[in-house]
Design an enzyme around this catalytic site. Structure first.
Site, PDB file in Angstrom:
ATOM      1  CB  SER A   1       5.608  -7.246   9.758  1.00  0.00           C
ATOM      2  OG  SER A   1       4.811  -8.310   9.300  1.00  0.00           O
ATOM      3  CG  LEU A   2       0.016  -4.646   8.401  1.00  0.00           C
ATOM      4  CD1 LEU A   2      -0.406  -4.762   6.951  1.00  0.00           C
ATOM      5  CD2 LEU A   2      -1.111  -5.104   9.326  1.00  0.00           C
TER       6      LEU A   2
END
Length: 549
Positions: free
Chosen positions: A331-332
């Protein structure tokens, strides 16, 4: 004034001599700063200097393709004004606690996978590597790279004119066609989410000689995995992704994670509509217009995750100067991994990462021109039922918008390795499918072969936005003020005399200048104009007495 900010452009013919002189002076000053920093005279943000180290990337004569990694350190960099670096050297007590937490979180398929291979996700992770030719900067020490980033931010017009010293090198990269390798890197990325104990295992590695030596958990965390194979030169950094309260139990990093998500993956500071609270002040007030210079400054600020990731990399290269470094994340964390990989030319593998091409361009990260895709060293693994990876988690009714996340990007850099679970398994788009454990248990382990990694299709983010530089915005404001003065003076000198000697009172509306909208609603209608117009003309019609003589 709309322009392509990522292409080199020549100045317009109407550029004045004074403006040309300003550009020359700015270029000389920026070049001087860049040269001073590259010679090693930088003092890292007022802190005690950390030696700038370039990892030794000379391959052994016959490098082994099989590797076995174990976590050795956990780095943390908070994003407060007084930034502290924390490092925990992994002990046996911590490993036992982490193993218990991991078995409680991972699905049964992962349990069976690890048990069948006699491997534990914290003590033995199998990876395979291969040798690949990569084109990157010759000089990649952190001082030199960060001085370039600062120079590009201060004067982005020079970015296209900079001449970089590119070199082709043979390095070890992960074998992304091997299923065990892809799964092991994903498990490393999932381990970065595990809560770490507040015990005496932590060692403060703050660069400051004096000051607080506390532990603050609301920042970036990275697990450092070191290859246990004798003579192997590899280290893997696994970066933690977003902790979101709407998706799981949340955590200490929820607020900062959300702020950085909205800054990195939105078109303009999460300015989705007037109802949203923006994370920076770069929206100009005009419909779909954003200050590009302001955005670049915010992305590179000290309290943002990209800066923190650069500092973690500096720490790891100092601790392991003779090792090659890979980076991974979910994700991030996957997006930050790709950005770090692009910055230093190191292999990066991301899982279900949002589109990071937009912040990569905004930060002017170095990208070699015209390289074949066979030399690409960044890979994005994802599947078609994840709205964040596919770039469709936006709109008023989306889960991201309901949770306050402005995920407006869809374009990735590097290669895309996509599993078509919508066709193969009949899945539907859902935020549940974004979780790292779902990806490991139900996607990576469910397929016998890894997804093919191919170049991404043509893509453009934020096509309906107009990005202007600070100087362009000032010039536009000056032109508008000149128009206001001209139309005002012409409307005042409008009295005429004729041969008739009567006085007639008439209601006339003076010719108003073009109003400047300073606030619009979510669908673009202006709800507040420039207060100068209201002060000058009022809200009602002006009664003008014209004398006819």
């Amino acid at each position: 004034m709309k322009q392509d900010l990522y292409k080199e452009s020549s100045p317009p013919p109407s550029t004045t001599k004074s403006k040309g002189l300003y550009v020359i002076v700015a270029a000389l000053v920026t070049t001087a700063i860049y040269l001073l920093y590259s010679q090693g005279y930088s003092n890292t943000h007022g802190e005690k200097d950390m030696p700038s180290v370039v990892p030794n990337l000379v391959l052994p004569a016959n490098p082994s393709s099989d590797h076995s990694f174990a976590v050795k350190h956990i780095y943390h960099h908070n994003t407060e004004a007084d930034a502290n670096h924390g490092r925990m050297d992994v002990s046996g007590e911590w490993v036992r606690a982490a193993q218990k937490a991991q078995h409680l979180n991972l699905g049964q398929d992962t349990h069976r996978y690890m048990a069948s291979n006699a491997r534990d996700p914290y003590t033995n992770l199998p990876l395979k590597s291969r040798t690949q030719k990569v084109k990157r900067w010759r000089q990649r020490d952190p001082d030199h790279v960060e001085s370039y980033l600062e120079a590009a931010r201060l004067n982005p017009q020079l970015y296209g004119a900079m001449d970089f010293d590119w070199v082709e090198e043979d390095i070890l990269v992960p074998d992304v066609t091997d299923r065990d390798t892809v799964v092991s890197l994903a498990v490393m990325a999932s381990n970065a989410y595990v809560d770490v104990p507040f015990t005496g295992d932590w060692t403060n590695v703050s660069w400051k000689e004096t000051g607080g030596i506390g532990w603050q958990s609301d920042g970036v965390r990275g697990h450092i995995f070191v290859d246990q194979t004798p003579g192997s030169p590899l280290v893997v950094i696994a970066l933690k992704g977003t902790s979101a309260a709407i998706f799981d139990s949340g955590g200490d990093t929820v607020i900062n994670d959300k702020t950085n998500d909205n800054l990195l993956f939105s078109c303009c500071c999460a300015r989705v509509s007037y109802l949203w609270n923006t994370v920076c002040d770069c929206y100009t007030g005009e419909s779909y217009t954003c200050d590009q210079e302001c955005l670049e400054k915010e992305l590179y600020a000290e309290d943002r995750y990209y800066r923190a990731v650069l500092d973690i990399y500096r720490n790891v290269t100092h601790l392991y100067p003779q090792k090659q470094i890979w980076v991974t994340g979910h994700s991030l964390g996957g997006a930050l991994s790709a950005m770090l990989g692009r910055t230093y030319g190191i292999p990066a593998v991301g899982y279900e990462a949002p589109g990071e091409l937009l912040p990569t361009k905004r930060l002017h990260l170095p990208s070699p021109p015209g390289i074949p895709w066979s030399q690409e060293h960044i890979w994005h693994f994802g599947h078609t039922a994840d709205p964040i990876f596919m770039g469709v988690c936006n709109g008023a009714s989306s889960s991201c918008s309901i949770g306050g996340y402005a995920m407006e990007t869809s374009c990735h850099s590097g290669l895309q390795c996509m599993y078509d679970v919508v066709t193969d398994k009949g899945w539907h788009l859902s935020m549940v499918n974004h979780r790292i454990h779902t990806v490991i248990d139900e996607v990576l382990l469910a397929y016998n072969e890894t997804a093919a990694c191919v170049p991404p299709p043509p893509c453009q983010d934020c096509f309906n936005w107009n990005f202007v530089m600070g100087n362009d915005k000032d010039d536009d404001d000056k032109d508008k003020k000149k128009k206001k003065k001209t139309s005002t003076s012409s409307s005042v000198v409008s009295k005429t005399k004729t041969s008739t000697s009567s006085t007639v009172a008439t209601n006339t509306m003076p010719s108003l200048p073009d109003p400047t909208c300073v606030e619009r609603n979510w669908y673009g209608k202006c709800i507040r104009y420039d207060p100068e117009i209201k002060q000058q003309y009022g809200d009602s019609h002006t009664v003008t007495h014209v004398t006819m003589a």
